[in-house]
Each structure stands twice: as structure tokens, then as C-alpha cells.
Design a protein around this motif. Structure first.
Motif, PDB file in Angstrom:
ATOM      1  N   LYS A  96      -5.142   5.125 -69.918  1.00  0.00           N
ATOM      2  CA  LYS A  96      -3.831   5.294 -69.280  1.00  0.00           C
ATOM      3  C   LYS A  96      -3.968   5.807 -67.858  1.00  0.00           C
ATOM      4  O   LYS A  96      -3.262   5.357 -66.955  1.00  0.00           O
ATOM      5  CB  LYS A  96      -2.945   6.224 -70.107  1.00  0.00           C
ATOM      6  CG  LYS A  96      -2.462   5.607 -71.390  1.00  0.00           C
ATOM      7  CD  LYS A  96      -1.548   6.539 -72.148  1.00  0.00           C
ATOM      8  CE  LYS A  96      -1.087   5.888 -73.442  1.00  0.00           C
ATOM      9  NZ  LYS A  96      -0.216   6.761 -74.215  1.00  0.00           N
ATOM     10  N   GLN A 108       2.579  -4.982 -68.459  1.00  0.00           N
ATOM     11  CA  GLN A 108       3.377  -4.160 -69.368  1.00  0.00           C
ATOM     12  C   GLN A 108       3.341  -2.689 -68.952  1.00  0.00           C
ATOM     13  O   GLN A 108       4.360  -1.999 -68.982  1.00  0.00           O
ATOM     14  CB  GLN A 108       2.879  -4.323 -70.820  1.00  0.00           C
ATOM     15  CG  GLN A 108       3.051  -5.722 -71.380  1.00  0.00           C
ATOM     16  CD  GLN A 108       4.490  -6.214 -71.363  1.00  0.00           C
ATOM     17  OE1 GLN A 108       5.439  -5.458 -71.518  1.00  0.00           O
ATOM     18  NE2 GLN A 108       4.675  -7.511 -71.148  1.00  0.00           N
ATOM     19  N   LYS A 134       5.539  -2.161 -65.845  1.00  0.00           N
ATOM     20  CA  LYS A 134       6.964  -2.098 -66.212  1.00  0.00           C
ATOM     21  C   LYS A 134       7.295  -0.726 -66.799  1.00  0.00           C
ATOM     22  O   LYS A 134       8.293  -0.119 -66.424  1.00  0.00           O
ATOM     23  CB  LYS A 134       7.320  -3.193 -67.221  1.00  0.00           C
ATOM     24  CG  LYS A 134       7.500  -4.550 -66.605  1.00  0.00           C
ATOM     25  CD  LYS A 134       8.093  -5.615 -67.501  1.00  0.00           C
ATOM     26  CE  LYS A 134       7.998  -5.403 -68.971  1.00  0.00           C
ATOM     27  NZ  LYS A 134       8.503  -6.520 -69.770  1.00  0.00           N
ATOM     28  N   ALA A 135       6.474  -0.241 -67.698  1.00  0.00           N
ATOM     29  CA  ALA A 135       6.723   1.046 -68.348  1.00  0.00           C
ATOM     30  C   ALA A 135       6.661   2.206 -67.356  1.00  0.00           C
ATOM     31  O   ALA A 135       7.444   3.155 -67.453  1.00  0.00           O
ATOM     32  CB  ALA A 135       5.714   1.269 -69.480  1.00  0.00           C
ATOM     33  N   ASN A 142       7.259   1.929 -64.105  1.00  0.00           N
ATOM     34  CA  ASN A 142       8.125   1.623 -62.956  1.00  0.00           C
ATOM     35  C   ASN A 142       7.381   1.690 -61.626  1.00  0.00           C
ATOM     36  O   ASN A 142       7.933   2.130 -60.624  1.00  0.00           O
ATOM     37  CB  ASN A 142       9.338   2.564 -62.920  1.00  0.00           C
ATOM     38  CG  ASN A 142      10.314   2.268 -64.020  1.00  0.00           C
ATOM     39  OD1 ASN A 142      10.563   1.109 -64.341  1.00  0.00           O
ATOM     40  ND2 ASN A 142      10.840   3.323 -64.630  1.00  0.00           N
TER      41      ASN A 142
END
Length: 178
Positions: free
Chosen positions: A70, A163, A166-167, A169
Motif C-alpha cells: 500500500k 483501482q 480511484k480509492a 483520489n
């Protein structure tokens, strides 16, 4: 290790090399990479990246010693966003050139470290991820021809990064298409 590989290439290097004196072109390249590497250090202050360049081609591998995927994704996406926006504007205004470049970015496992022939080892990454990043960057060149605004960089990324972007931003202020 989990890696994110970013590949970027100038779209008008041949034009610059045919129109500019070699010393001026060398100065342009040096200043371009000074801006890039200053921002890279700002976005990845822990230094967990490997960056290399050849003339107009930039290649960056983002990683984490603890394999925190992450964190690697977050840092790499924020840098990619900056490369396509803030860094682009800084280059345009400070260097007074209409430099065009695009970006491919891919994530996945990679073998990162000193590799190569016995007498010419260098830090690099081996695996599918770097090749995919380079192919995405090349594909952006084809897409560039279909847009009205042909200056700002186009970023193409794999689905995992899309993805995550998007999560997080990361690209919220910009046109962001699947």
C-alpha cells in the motif's frame, strides 16, 4: 519484492536533438532530471526507489524493504501524478520548452538488486512489471494522437494501480478514465 515500475519517454526528443546544439540539449536534459530527482526525493523521502535514465528515458522502481504494498502504491501514484502535472508545469515554465512525455506505470513482483554480467553489474529489476510499464508508456504515444491537448503527459497504468488511484483520489482534479 512487490514493486511499482514507472517508465517515461520524451515524445519530441528527436526534434530537440536535430534543432538544438548538443551542449544546449545536454543542459536541458540535466535541468529536466534535476527537477525530476528533486521531486522524487520529496515524494519518497525514505529513498526506497531506484531511478535510472538514458537521454530522454526515465525509469523508476518503487519498493519497500518491509514489502508494504500500500505504501509503495501510494508513493508511486503520487509521484506519477506530480510528474504529469506539477513537474510538467515546472519544466514548461522554468525551461521554457514544450516538452512532451508520457508515462507507463505497472505493479507486481520483481527481482530487484545488482544484476548483470560479471564485469558490468547494475541495480535493476527483472520480471514482467518493468516490461509492462514500458509497453504502457509506448501505448500512451498512440493515444496521444487522439487528444486535442497534446502537451500534458498521458499516464497509462495497470488495473491494480487504477483501482488504488480511484480509492486514494490521487487524480481527483484531472480527467481520469478507465
Amino acid at each position: 519484492k512487490f514493486t511499482v515500475c514507472l517508465s517515461s519517454d520524451w515524445r519530441n526528443y528527436q526534434q530537440f536533438s536535430s534543432e538544438m546544439d548538443n551542449h544546449l540539449l545536454s543542459g536541458l536534459i540535466e535541468r529536466f532530471y534535476d527537477i525530476i530527482f528533486d521531486k522524487l526525493e520529496e515524494y519518497v523521502p525514505d529513498g526506497q526507489y531506484y531511478a535510472d535514465w538514458t537521454a530522454d528515458e526515465l525509469f523508476v522502481v518503487f519498493y519497500d524493504d518491509n514489502d508494504n504494498q500500500k505504501d509503495v502504491i501510494k508513493k508511486s501514484l503520487r509521484f506519477a501524478n506530480s510528474l504529469a502535472t506539477d513537474i510538467y508545469m515546472k519544466i514548461y515554465s522554468e525551461l521554457n520548452v514544450d516538452l512532451k512525455y508520457d508515462i507507463g506505470i505497472s505493479s507486481g513482483p520483481g527481482f530487484l538488486g545488482l544484476q548483470g554480467p560479471r564485469k558490468f553489474k547494475k541495480t535493476t529489476v527483472t520480471g514482467q512489471t518493468p516490461g509492462i510499464a514500458k509497453r504502457l508508456e509506448g501505448q500512451a504515444k498512440k493515444i496521444r494522437g487522439g487528444f486535442k491537448s497534446k502537451s500534458f503527459p498521458i499516464i497509462l497504468m495497470d488495473n491494480t494501480l487504477y483501482q488504488a488511484a480511484k480509492a486514494l483520489n490521487v487524480f481527483q482534479k484531472h480527467r481520469f478514465n478507465n
